[in-house]
Design an enzyme around this catalytic site. Sequence first.
Site, PDB file in Angstrom:
ATOM      1  N   GLU A  46       0.832  -1.213   0.000  1.00 18.55           N
ATOM      2  CA  GLU A  46       0.000   0.000   0.000  1.00 18.55           C
ATOM      3  C   GLU A  46       0.859   1.252   0.000  1.00 18.55           C
ATOM      4  O   GLU A  46       0.530   2.248  -0.659  1.00 18.55           O
ATOM      5  CB  GLU A  46      -0.900   0.047   1.241  1.00 18.55           C
ATOM      6  N   ASP A  50       0.283   3.851  -2.963  1.00 12.32           N
ATOM      7  CA  ASP A  50      -0.254   5.180  -2.691  1.00 12.32           C
ATOM      8  C   ASP A  50       0.565   6.249  -3.422  1.00 12.32           C
ATOM      9  O   ASP A  50       0.017   7.194  -3.998  1.00 12.32           O
ATOM     10  CB  ASP A  50      -0.248   5.442  -1.184  1.00 12.32           C
ATOM     11  N   ASP A 119      -7.423  -0.142   0.090  1.00 10.42           N
ATOM     12  CA  ASP A 119      -6.052  -0.597   0.357  1.00 10.42           C
ATOM     13  C   ASP A 119      -5.601  -1.624  -0.680  1.00 10.42           C
ATOM     14  O   ASP A 119      -4.444  -1.612  -1.128  1.00 10.42           O
ATOM     15  CB  ASP A 119      -5.953  -1.209   1.754  1.00 10.42           C
ATOM     16  N   GLU A 122      -4.595   0.129  -3.989  1.00  9.40           N
ATOM     17  CA  GLU A 122      -3.256   0.722  -3.912  1.00  9.40           C
ATOM     18  C   GLU A 122      -2.183  -0.365  -3.956  1.00  9.40           C
ATOM     19  O   GLU A 122      -1.151  -0.203  -4.617  1.00  9.40           O
ATOM     20  CB  GLU A 122      -3.126   1.543  -2.638  1.00  9.40           C
TER      21      GLU A 122
END
Length: 238
Positions: A46, A50, A119, A122
């Site tokens: 993640e 991100d 989540d 990502e």
Amino acid sequence: MKTDLIKQQAQRAIQKHLGYEFNNLELLRQALTHRSFNAKNNERFEFVGDAILNYTVAKMLFEAFPKLSEGELSRLRANLVNEGVLAEIALEMEVGNGLYLGAGELKSGGFKRPSILADAMEAMFAAVSFDADFGAAEKVVRHLFAERVKRVDLKNQGKDNKTALQEALQARRMALPKYRIEEQIGHANDSRFVVSCDLGEPGFICQAEGVSRKAAEQETAKTALVWLEQHYPLKRKK
């Protein structure tokens, strides 16, 4: 064995939606693994995903809207890369069917929980970059966000729908809207919300559904804003 087959079918479908086929399927599986399932999960993925998402969407907006300021571009990006949008994309892709969740999360409907879905999205961006390179991951993000960038409402300069509606009402010297949860479908951790937006004196009430209360409020505010501008247009200054 049956569960494994279902997961494999779901993951094949997810790859089609991503527009990317993994060479190392273990990377995809880890991206879809929640921490409740085992220690080899998607939390570290993640972190990278991100960054890939934020950079790519920022670049897309930079290219699409060359006249916007840094602040305006930042607001647009914030409205595109949040949990609600990622969860909506994940639901469209049926990512929940391919998730690996612990028993507790399965019982509580974790496969539809916005935070878990966001989540996983990502994490998959990171997994693509690990499987190939950054360019491949950027291509996936562009594929998933292209239409959303095209639909950006520049009239409101990247403001979220609730803020835009509030400012539009204030400009017309009208009272602020009232939001109310009309229905919560499903259980606490596996639910969708139906929210109404009441404009009060104009006599307009609309409803919208979302994966969270916040998402539903934003959607119903969008509908209310369109109605308000159609029925109470502001006079342009000469």
